[in-house]
Motif scaffolding. Structure first.
Motif, PDB file in Angstrom:
ATOM      1  N   ALA A  37      33.647  -9.806  63.504  1.00  0.00           N
ATOM      2  CA  ALA A  37      32.346  -9.510  62.927  1.00  0.00           C
ATOM      3  C   ALA A  37      31.300 -10.375  63.615  1.00  0.00           C
ATOM      4  O   ALA A  37      31.523 -11.561  63.852  1.00  0.00           O
ATOM      5  N   LYS A  38      30.168  -9.792  63.944  1.00  0.00           N
ATOM      6  CA  LYS A  38      29.129 -10.529  64.672  1.00  0.00           C
ATOM      7  C   LYS A  38      28.278 -11.388  63.738  1.00  0.00           C
ATOM      8  O   LYS A  38      27.732 -12.385  64.141  1.00  0.00           O
ATOM      9  N   THR A  39      28.152 -10.973  62.472  1.00  0.00           N
ATOM     10  CA  THR A  39      27.318 -11.705  61.542  1.00  0.00           C
ATOM     11  C   THR A  39      28.160 -12.263  60.412  1.00  0.00           C
ATOM     12  O   THR A  39      29.252 -11.775  60.124  1.00  0.00           O
ATOM     13  N   LYS A  40      27.629 -13.272  59.753  1.00  0.00           N
ATOM     14  CA  LYS A  40      28.336 -13.868  58.631  1.00  0.00           C
ATOM     15  C   LYS A  40      28.381 -12.922  57.435  1.00  0.00           C
ATOM     16  O   LYS A  40      29.307 -12.960  56.659  1.00  0.00           O
ATOM     17  N   SER A  41      27.367 -12.080  57.279  1.00  0.00           N
ATOM     18  CA  SER A  41      27.317 -11.182  56.127  1.00  0.00           C
ATOM     19  C   SER A  41      28.435 -10.148  56.157  1.00  0.00           C
ATOM     20  O   SER A  41      28.863  -9.664  55.126  1.00  0.00           O
ATOM     21  N   ALA A  42      28.934  -9.809  57.361  1.00  0.00           N
ATOM     22  CA  ALA A  42      30.006  -8.821  57.460  1.00  0.00           C
ATOM     23  C   ALA A  42      31.346  -9.402  57.029  1.00  0.00           C
ATOM     24  O   ALA A  42      32.264  -8.663  56.698  1.00  0.00           O
ATOM     25  N   THR A  43      31.478 -10.722  57.013  1.00  0.00           N
ATOM     26  CA  THR A  43      32.740 -11.343  56.648  1.00  0.00           C
ATOM     27  C   THR A  43      32.836 -11.652  55.160  1.00  0.00           C
ATOM     28  O   THR A  43      33.876 -12.082  54.699  1.00  0.00           O
ATOM     29  N   LYS A  44      31.766 -11.460  54.408  1.00  0.00           N
ATOM     30  CA  LYS A  44      31.796 -11.720  52.971  1.00  0.00           C
ATOM     31  C   LYS A  44      32.693 -10.712  52.277  1.00  0.00           C
ATOM     32  O   LYS A  44      32.943  -9.619  52.767  1.00  0.00           O
ATOM     33  N   ALA A  45      33.188 -11.088  51.107  1.00  0.00           N
ATOM     34  CA  ALA A  45      34.086 -10.219  50.357  1.00  0.00           C
ATOM     35  C   ALA A  45      33.359  -8.946  49.900  1.00  0.00           C
ATOM     36  O   ALA A  45      33.932  -7.874  49.902  1.00  0.00           O
ATOM     37  N   VAL A  46      32.097  -9.086  49.515  1.00  0.00           N
ATOM     38  CA  VAL A  46      31.314  -7.937  49.065  1.00  0.00           C
ATOM     39  C   VAL A  46      30.389  -7.532  50.209  1.00  0.00           C
ATOM     40  O   VAL A  46      29.506  -8.279  50.588  1.00  0.00           O
ATOM     41  N   LYS A  47      30.611  -6.344  50.740  1.00  0.00           N
ATOM     42  CA  LYS A  47      29.791  -5.877  51.854  1.00  0.00           C
ATOM     43  C   LYS A  47      28.555  -5.155  51.327  1.00  0.00           C
ATOM     44  O   LYS A  47      28.610  -4.460  50.318  1.00  0.00           O
ATOM     45  N   LYS A  48      27.454  -5.330  52.046  1.00  0.00           N
ATOM     46  CA  LYS A  48      26.223  -4.635  51.699  1.00  0.00           C
ATOM     47  C   LYS A  48      26.363  -3.176  52.102  1.00  0.00           C
ATOM     48  O   LYS A  48      26.783  -2.870  53.213  1.00  0.00           O
ATOM     49  N   ARG A  49      26.005  -2.285  51.223  1.00  0.00           N
ATOM     50  CA  ARG A  49      26.050  -0.869  51.559  1.00  0.00           C
ATOM     51  C   ARG A  49      24.935  -0.554  52.535  1.00  0.00           C
ATOM     52  O   ARG A  49      23.836  -1.079  52.418  1.00  0.00           O
ATOM     53  N   ARG A  50      25.239   0.307  53.492  1.00  0.00           N
ATOM     54  CA  ARG A  50      24.247   0.694  54.482  1.00  0.00           C
ATOM     55  C   ARG A  50      23.802   2.118  54.232  1.00  0.00           C
ATOM     56  O   ARG A  50      24.616   2.972  53.886  1.00  0.00           O
ATOM     57  N   SER A  51      22.533   2.355  54.449  1.00  0.00           N
ATOM     58  CA  SER A  51      22.018   3.708  54.293  1.00  0.00           C
ATOM     59  C   SER A  51      22.328   4.513  55.550  1.00  0.00           C
ATOM     60  O   SER A  51      22.665   3.964  56.599  1.00  0.00           O
ATOM     61  N   VAL A  52      22.204   5.804  55.425  1.00  0.00           N
ATOM     62  CA  VAL A  52      22.431   6.681  56.576  1.00  0.00           C
ATOM     63  C   VAL A  52      21.413   6.364  57.675  1.00  0.00           C
ATOM     64  O   VAL A  52      21.740   6.370  58.856  1.00  0.00           O
ATOM     65  N   ALA A  53      20.198   6.047  57.282  1.00  0.00           N
ATOM     66  CA  ALA A  53      19.163   5.715  58.269  1.00  0.00           C
ATOM     67  C   ALA A  53      19.527   4.450  59.049  1.00  0.00           C
ATOM     68  O   ALA A  53      19.330   4.382  60.267  1.00  0.00           O
ATOM     69  N   GLU A  54      20.089   3.438  58.370  1.00  0.00           N
ATOM     70  CA  GLU A  54      20.491   2.211  59.059  1.00  0.00           C
ATOM     71  C   GLU A  54      21.644   2.464  60.025  1.00  0.00           C
ATOM     72  O   GLU A  54      21.661   1.949  61.139  1.00  0.00           O
ATOM     73  N   ILE A  55      22.605   3.273  59.605  1.00  0.00           N
ATOM     74  CA  ILE A  55      23.732   3.609  60.475  1.00  0.00           C
ATOM     75  C   ILE A  55      23.242   4.398  61.681  1.00  0.00           C
ATOM     76  O   ILE A  55      23.651   4.152  62.811  1.00  0.00           O
TER      77      ILE A  55
END
Length: 104
Positions: A78-96
């Protein structure tokens, strides 16, 4: 098409849910392009590889000082620390989509 505005949201949701776990869309939702091609089968194969290496090391006839170091199977990071957390942030279709269309 619904009223000429495009496909119904339920249809789009069903199509996205049916994407294979090795797709780029799935990889971007999982944490980045480094996850591309890493489906459940590849993760299981990497775990099996590491388990066999640990078993080989544990059952070998080496002393504590002479035990060889067996490498782990390389996995995407994972490139960022937020991706390694137990609870992942949901991404919108626009962000993807924005990540998908971004140039390297």
């Amino acid at each position: 098409m619904v009223d000429g505005r495009g496909p119904a949201p339920a249809l789009v949701l069903r199509l996205v849910q049916r994407l294979p776990d090795t797709s780029l869309t799935f990889a971007l939702a999982a944490g980045g392009r480094s996850h591309f091609g890493w489906g459940i089968d590849r993760h299981l194969a990497a775990d099996l590889y590491d388990a066999l290496n640990q078993n080989t090391r544990a059952t070998g006839q080496w002393g504590k000082k002479g035990a060889p170091k067996l490498p782990e199977y390389p996995r995407p990071k994972a490139k960022t620390k937020s991706a390694t957390k137990a609870v992942k942030k949901r991404r919108s279709v626009a962000e993807i989509y924005q990540q998908f269309t971004a140039r390297r």
